[in-house]
Scaffold this motif. Structure first.
Motif, PDB file in Angstrom:
ATOM      1  N   ASN A 597       0.816  -1.208   0.000  1.00 39.09           N
ATOM      2  CA  ASN A 597       0.000   0.000   0.000  1.00 39.09           C
ATOM      3  C   ASN A 597       0.853   1.262   0.000  1.00 39.09           C
ATOM      4  OD1 ASN A 597      -2.568  -1.182  -0.061  1.00 39.09           O
ATOM      5  ND2 ASN A 597      -2.477  -1.616   2.140  1.00 39.09           N
ATOM      6  N   SER A 598       2.172   1.100  -0.083  1.00 39.62           N
ATOM      7  CA  SER A 598       3.046   2.259  -0.116  1.00 39.62           C
ATOM      8  C   SER A 598       3.046   2.849  -1.522  1.00 39.62           C
ATOM      9  CB  SER A 598       4.464   1.871   0.297  1.00 39.62           C
ATOM     10  OG  SER A 598       4.972   0.895  -0.599  1.00 39.62           O
ATOM     11  N   ASN A 599       3.678   3.996  -1.674  1.00 39.19           N
ATOM     12  CA  ASN A 599       3.714   4.657  -2.966  1.00 39.19           C
ATOM     13  C   ASN A 599       4.728   4.008  -3.898  1.00 39.19           C
ATOM     14  OD1 ASN A 599       1.899   6.517  -1.959  1.00 39.19           O
ATOM     15  ND2 ASN A 599       3.463   8.014  -1.420  1.00 39.19           N
ATOM     16  N   GLY A 600       4.405   3.993  -5.178  1.00 37.19           N
ATOM     17  CA  GLY A 600       5.405   3.723  -6.191  1.00 37.19           C
ATOM     18  C   GLY A 600       6.031   5.052  -6.582  1.00 37.19           C
ATOM     19  N   SER A 601       6.684   5.098  -7.735  1.00 38.53           N
ATOM     20  CA  SER A 601       7.257   6.373  -8.151  1.00 38.53           C
ATOM     21  C   SER A 601       7.340   6.450  -9.672  1.00 38.53           C
ATOM     22  CB  SER A 601       8.638   6.598  -7.538  1.00 38.53           C
ATOM     23  OG  SER A 601       9.539   5.598  -7.933  1.00 38.53           O
ATOM     24  N   LEU A 602       7.246   7.684 -10.161  1.00 42.07           N
ATOM     25  CA  LEU A 602       7.450   7.992 -11.571  1.00 42.07           C
ATOM     26  C   LEU A 602       8.711   8.833 -11.652  1.00 42.07           C
ATOM     27  CD1 LEU A 602       6.382   8.039 -14.529  1.00 42.07           C
ATOM     28  CD2 LEU A 602       5.272  10.207 -13.943  1.00 42.07           C
ATOM     29  N   ILE A 603       9.737   8.318 -12.325  1.00 41.19           N
ATOM     30  CA  ILE A 603      11.001   9.019 -12.479  1.00 41.19           C
ATOM     31  C   ILE A 603      10.996   9.695 -13.838  1.00 41.19           C
ATOM     32  CG2 ILE A 603      13.507   8.809 -12.524  1.00 41.19           C
ATOM     33  CD1 ILE A 603      13.196   6.260 -10.823  1.00 41.19           C
ATOM     34  N   LEU A 604      10.961  11.014 -13.841  1.00 41.86           N
ATOM     35  CA  LEU A 604      10.968  11.782 -15.075  1.00 41.86           C
ATOM     36  C   LEU A 604      12.399  12.123 -15.463  1.00 41.86           C
ATOM     37  CD1 LEU A 604       8.078  14.284 -14.270  1.00 41.86           C
ATOM     38  CD2 LEU A 604       7.929  12.224 -15.675  1.00 41.86           C
ATOM     39  N   GLY A 605      12.738  11.967 -16.732  1.00 39.79           N
ATOM     40  CA  GLY A 605      14.076  12.310 -17.208  1.00 39.79           C
ATOM     41  C   GLY A 605      15.029  11.135 -17.110  1.00 39.79           C
ATOM     42  N   LEU A 606      15.476  10.631 -18.248  1.00 36.80           N
ATOM     43  CA  LEU A 606      16.414   9.502 -18.263  1.00 36.80           C
ATOM     44  C   LEU A 606      17.847  10.015 -18.236  1.00 36.80           C
ATOM     45  CD1 LEU A 606      14.714   7.235 -20.962  1.00 36.80           C
ATOM     46  CD2 LEU A 606      14.342   7.279 -18.483  1.00 36.80           C
ATOM     47  N   THR A 607      18.634   9.440 -17.343  1.00 39.56           N
ATOM     48  CA  THR A 607      20.056   9.757 -17.260  1.00 39.56           C
ATOM     49  C   THR A 607      20.838   8.453 -17.306  1.00 39.56           C
ATOM     50  OG1 THR A 607      20.127   9.595 -14.840  1.00 39.56           O
ATOM     51  CG2 THR A 607      19.518  11.736 -15.770  1.00 39.56           C
ATOM     52  N   ALA A 608      22.141   8.556 -17.512  1.00 43.22           N
ATOM     53  CA  ALA A 608      22.974   7.344 -17.540  1.00 43.22           C
ATOM     54  C   ALA A 608      22.864   6.589 -16.219  1.00 43.22           C
ATOM     55  CB  ALA A 608      24.427   7.727 -17.822  1.00 43.22           C
ATOM     56  N   GLU A 609      22.749   7.348 -15.134  1.00 44.22           N
ATOM     57  CA  GLU A 609      22.694   6.708 -13.817  1.00 44.22           C
ATOM     58  C   GLU A 609      21.382   5.962 -13.601  1.00 44.22           C
ATOM     59  OE1 GLU A 609      23.229   9.429 -10.626  1.00 44.22           O
ATOM     60  OE2 GLU A 609      23.256   7.874  -9.084  1.00 44.22           O
ATOM     61  N   ASN A 610      20.244   6.602 -13.904  1.00 42.50           N
ATOM     62  CA  ASN A 610      18.991   5.914 -13.575  1.00 42.50           C
ATOM     63  C   ASN A 610      18.600   4.854 -14.613  1.00 42.50           C
ATOM     64  OD1 ASN A 610      17.607   7.319 -15.678  1.00 42.50           O
ATOM     65  ND2 ASN A 610      16.908   8.921 -14.278  1.00 42.50           N
ATOM     66  N   GLN A 611      19.351   4.757 -15.726  1.00 41.08           N
ATOM     67  CA  GLN A 611      19.083   3.690 -16.696  1.00 41.08           C
ATOM     68  C   GLN A 611      19.909   2.440 -16.429  1.00 41.08           C
ATOM     69  OE1 GLN A 611      18.276   5.029 -20.975  1.00 41.08           O
ATOM     70  NE2 GLN A 611      19.442   6.774 -20.196  1.00 41.08           N
ATOM     71  N   ALA A 612      20.769   2.486 -15.415  1.00 37.50           N
ATOM     72  CA  ALA A 612      21.640   1.348 -15.125  1.00 37.50           C
ATOM     73  C   ALA A 612      20.808   0.119 -14.758  1.00 37.50           C
ATOM     74  CB  ALA A 612      22.587   1.698 -13.979  1.00 37.50           C
ATOM     75  N   GLY A 613      21.187  -1.011 -15.308  1.00 35.03           N
ATOM     76  CA  GLY A 613      20.549  -2.281 -14.956  1.00 35.03           C
ATOM     77  C   GLY A 613      19.353  -2.644 -15.808  1.00 35.03           C
ATOM     78  N   PHE A 614      18.913  -1.767 -16.712  1.00 35.92           N
ATOM     79  CA  PHE A 614      17.765  -2.076 -17.556  1.00 35.92           C
ATOM     80  C   PHE A 614      18.201  -2.873 -18.784  1.00 35.92           C
ATOM     81  CE2 PHE A 614      15.785   1.336 -15.153  1.00 35.92           C
ATOM     82  CZ  PHE A 614      14.466   0.897 -15.040  1.00 35.92           C
ATOM     83  N   LYS A 615      17.388  -3.854 -19.170  1.00 39.11           N
ATOM     84  CA  LYS A 615      17.580  -4.607 -20.405  1.00 39.11           C
ATOM     85  C   LYS A 615      16.562  -4.078 -21.410  1.00 39.11           C
ATOM     86  CE  LYS A 615      19.204  -8.611 -17.799  1.00 39.11           C
ATOM     87  NZ  LYS A 615      18.938 -10.025 -17.424  1.00 39.11           N
ATOM     88  N   MET A 616      17.037  -3.707 -22.595  1.00 41.34           N
ATOM     89  CA  MET A 616      16.243  -2.902 -23.504  1.00 41.34           C
ATOM     90  C   MET A 616      15.678  -3.702 -24.675  1.00 41.34           C
ATOM     91  SD  MET A 616      16.626  -0.071 -21.843  1.00 41.34           S
ATOM     92  CE  MET A 616      15.944   1.151 -22.955  1.00 41.34           C
ATOM     93  N   ALA A 617      14.441  -3.355 -25.023  1.00 44.95           N
ATOM     94  CA  ALA A 617      13.778  -3.872 -26.231  1.00 44.95           C
ATOM     95  C   ALA A 617      13.369  -2.674 -27.086  1.00 44.95           C
ATOM     96  CB  ALA A 617      12.557  -4.701 -25.850  1.00 44.95           C
ATOM     97  N   SER A 618      13.372  -2.848 -28.407  1.00 45.08           N
ATOM     98  CA  SER A 618      13.108  -1.733 -29.313  1.00 45.08           C
ATOM     99  C   SER A 618      11.637  -1.670 -29.718  1.00 45.08           C
ATOM    100  CB  SER A 618      13.963  -1.846 -30.567  1.00 45.08           C
ATOM    101  OG  SER A 618      15.331  -1.719 -30.247  1.00 45.08           O
ATOM    102  N   TRP A 619      11.175  -0.440 -29.951  1.00 41.94           N
ATOM    103  CA  TRP A 619       9.862  -0.196 -30.545  1.00 41.94           C
ATOM    104  C   TRP A 619      10.046   0.081 -32.033  1.00 41.94           C
ATOM    105  CZ3 TRP A 619       8.852   4.129 -26.451  1.00 41.94           C
ATOM    106  CH2 TRP A 619       8.467   3.558 -25.222  1.00 41.94           C
TER     107      TRP A 619
END
Length: 757
Positions: A597-619
């Motif tokens: 029941n806690s809050n999630g979060s919306l992170i606006l603005g992609l940076t090299a730091e906050n994209q770390a660890g993501f595996k990417m798929a293309s549109w």
């Protein structure tokens, strides 16, 4: 009000008293500035000639040495912003400023000494320092007439302008008010309190109470007083200091407890310094300052919105004053940080803090210097050393307060004035015509996603606070599966709206038809405004399609709005996140709440730091649509593998899928009944285990159950579907993965929440 009280009111914060009144220590600043040759050197001309190459070589290495060891601030670019050379005109100075001739002489002297700004106090001790129609309606007396019955503030502003000085009225007391004042007596419900029920604190101004900054009637009073000053005097701006705040121990009044409980589901913690409790109150304070800034700018766009806080760490943690966030949000036009220290080393440590270095690259930034108090005069050598330290770092100056500049000082007035003339040898006039609105300077920002909406009884979802047309923030469903902002008309505030007269229709996946006019207006996400008006569908009608008569429109639940942030727009309105400023518009990340029941979060603005660890798929990129800025992408993922127990789908990797926060339950849609095998359309059971994923990107599995938003999974067969197999895992996917949306490069990222930990 006595002089003694006024003197007490502007002594520094009690926690800093020991630092301020430590004995001044003499220090010698050693700087290697130039190679000196004394007059006692008598070497012949020939010797000098022979030494010349050596001297040049020494000079060369000195230059290298100086460049190598220069402080970081020396590498900053030259400051194009207007330099602040100001002085506060406090209540202590009113004995001077009641007299018109003295006002004229004072402004003339300040101009002669190359000052450029005055900050006359207009709000103090629960009273205005000018004849206020607003306070008159409340029956609160006015004390501060001039010797000839004149409006002192009007006289100061007029005389200042005649000398080319900016006059920025100063709301000194902010939310602070004596408990014995008429304002506090008339409105006891406006006061906040500590956890133990006490209503006062001991401050530099004595024992004071605090107006509740979160109470709408308190906010309206401050807003009305500010706008009265702007309108009455056509003021060059307004200034708020460290009292436009709330001591961290306060906020335990009935109104604030109820508001916090309503928004979070829990009462405030008993520890006033709990981080989430501090942030909630500081964010509420920031939201009010954003609103106040916008209100001022609507009346006078080039007015200077000035703040004069304490150093940031203290201001935020002890006074709930998140002024660095204000600067980054673009709602501060100048900052004058109070640094009332006797000790030069301590003074320099404060003015070289990272937040000051950041701020001075964005707006005119100055340092508040103590010029003296009646019972604690400050000698001119201390003032001189502090001014020079600030000037060497490209910072302006604000002196507290006028009389202590030279009228009440240890040195004669002429000597003091001569010293100030030497500190400011050249003119530095300021012009508010150059004060234009700024955009936020964040590279990235984290906004909470709430588990409950402002309206409606939706079982589960992520809801983002959105303010439309300067209305009150409303919690609106964040939908990564659709595009465009769609809200009921009640959500709109009173800011101007550009109407198009175009009625549009949107059909939701549950069969609800939304109809209403397309308009353009300003929008704010949390505290972040869009750079310009965005298209919004103002929904005035809801009904169900014939195929789905049990849609949400017939449920009796009010419409809580949808903010669609998908980049696969079919028409207007488009994803409103496209119109955020700078880096904030390049994409976002949704972080779920892990089924809690806690809050999630919306992170606006992609940076090299906050994209770390993501595996990417293309549109895949889509053709442009007129009126939709940026690139369009089909955000349905390709080559998705599906296994659905009991069906013919056994690791079929020709499926397409979408990551959709707007859908409560998972869904598999087959074009052909043969693919479903023996399975019937409807809700699946535990025997029908689901696996869906993309090799090397994500691998999601679920056992169907009966809990909406957690494990319920539906099956449909739609011969008219354009896709052979379409999968929507629903909101439960966001319990397992953080999901990234990259609108610049057309990619979607998945990061396992387990791997993240």
């Amino acid at each position: 009000m006595t002089t003694q009280f006024w003197e007490k009111s502007r002594e520094i914060n009690a926690t800093l008293t020991n630092l301020l009144f430590k004995p001044v220590q003499r220090r010698v600043l050693v700087g290697l500035t130039k190679l000196q040759v004394t007059s006692q050197q008598t070497a012949p001309w020939l010797l000098k000639k022979r030494l010349l190459p050596l001297l040049c070589l020494i000079s060369f290495f000195l230059v290298l040495l100086l460049n190598s060891f220069a402080p970081a601030v020396a590498q900053l670019p030259p400051q194009p912003r207007q330099e602040i050379r100001g002085v506060w005109l406090s209540g202590n100075d009113f004995s001077v400023f009641r007299n018109r001739s003295q006002v004229q002489a004072a402004m003339s002297q300040l101009r002669k000494l190359n000052f450029n700004t005055v900050y006359p106090v207009v709000w103090n001790d629960g009273y205005t320092q000018y004849p206020s129609a607003i306070m008159q309606k409340k029956g609160i007396p006015f004390f501060f007439k001039g010797a000839e019955g004149q409006d002192v503030i009007a006289d100061i502003i007029t005389q200042a302008r005649s000398q080319g000085l900016l006059a920025i009225p100063w709301f000194e007391f902010g939310f602070m008010v004596p408990l014995t004042s008429e304002l506090a007596s008339q409105h006891p419900d406006w006061l906040t309190q500590k956890g133990d029920g006490t209503q006062t604190s001991i401050s530099a101004a004595g024992e004071v109470a605090w107006l509740n900054p979160f109470h709408p009637e308190v906010q309206q009073l401050i807003r009305e007083l500010v706008m009265e000053v702007i309108a009455k005097y056509d003021a060059d701006g307004v200034q708020f200091d460290d009292h436009m705040s709330l001591p961290v121990d306060f906020g335990y009044d009935k109104y604030t407890i109820s508001l916090y409980t309503q928004e979070t589901g829990n009462p405030p913690p008993s520890n006033p310094q709990a981080q989430a409790w501090i942030k909630w109150r500081a964010d509420k304070m920031t939201a009010f300052m954003v609103d106040l800034y916008q209100t001022v700018k609507a009346r006078k766009p080039n007015a200077i919105f000035s703040v004069a806080p304490n150093y940031y760490n203290f201001a935020y943690k002890m006074q709930l004053q998140d002024w660095l966030n204000w600067v980054r949000l673009g709602i501060v036009d100048e900052l004058v940080m109070q640094v009332y220290r006797n000790d030069l080393e301590s003074f320099i440590a404060q003015i070289t803090r990272p937040e000051i270095l950041e701020t001075q690259q964005i707006i005119p930034t100055g340092i508040g210097i103590m010029a003296g108090l009646r019972n604690r005069p400050v000698a001119i050598p201390q003032i001189k050393s502090q001014v020079e330290a600030a000037q060497q770092r490209g910072l302006g100056i604000g002196f507290f307060y006028y009389e202590s500049l030279w009228d009440i000082a240890p040195e004669p007035a002429a000597q003091r004035q001569s010293a100030f003339a030497a500190l400011f040898p050249n003119s530095a006039l300021r012009d508010i015509s150059q004060n234009t609105s700024r955009k936020p300077t964040f590279n990235t920002v984290n906004l909470p996603l709430y588990p409950k909406p402002s309206l409606g009884q939706r079982v589960r979802g992520y809801f983002l606070e959105v303010a439309i047309a300067n209305g009150q923030p409303k919690r609106i469903l964040l939908d990564t599966g659709s595009a465009g902002l769609r809200v009921p008309k009640e959500f709109l505030g009173n800011s101007p709206i550009q109407r198009t007269g175009q009625n549009i229709k949107e059909v939701l996946s549950d069969g609800t038809i939304l109809e209403g006019e397309l308009v353009y207006t300003n929008v704010r996400f949390g505290l972040i405004p869009t750079a310009e008006p965005v298209p919004v569908q103002v929904v005035t009608s809801r009904q169900c399609t014939a195929q789905k008569p049990k849609c949400s429109a017939n449920s009796g639940v009010p419409f809580s709005g949808i903010v669609g942030v998908n980049y696969f727009e079919k028409s207007l309105p488009y994803n409103p996140l496209r119109k955020l400023s700078g880096n904030l518009s390049n994409g976002f990340i949704v972080v779920g709440n892990g089924s809690s029941n806690s809050n999630g979060s919306l992170i606006l603005g992609l940076t090299a730091e906050n994209q770390a660890g993501f595996k990417m798929a293309s549109w895949s990129q889509q053709p442009e649509i007129n009126g939709v800025p940026g690139k369009r992408w089909d955000s349905r993922l390709n080559k998705v593998c599906l296994t659905l127990a009991g069906s013919s789908a056994k690791n079929l990797c020709n499926s397409r899928a979408i990551a959709d926060t707007g859908t409560i339950n998972g869904l598999t849609e087959f074009k052909s009944a043969s693919t479903a095998g023996k399975l019937k359309p409807g809700v699946l059971g535990s025997a029908n285990a689901v696996k869906v994923g993309i090799n090397g990107i994500f691998d999601y599995s679920l056992t169907p159950g009966t809990r909406d938003g957690f494990n319920r999974w539906n099956l449909s067969i739609s011969p008219q579907s354009e896709l052979t197999i379409f999968v929507n895992p629903g909101i439960a996917l966001f319990d397992k993965y953080d999901v990234l949306f990259d609108q610049v490069n057309g990619k979607q990222g998945f990061r396992s929440r387990r791997e993240k930990k």
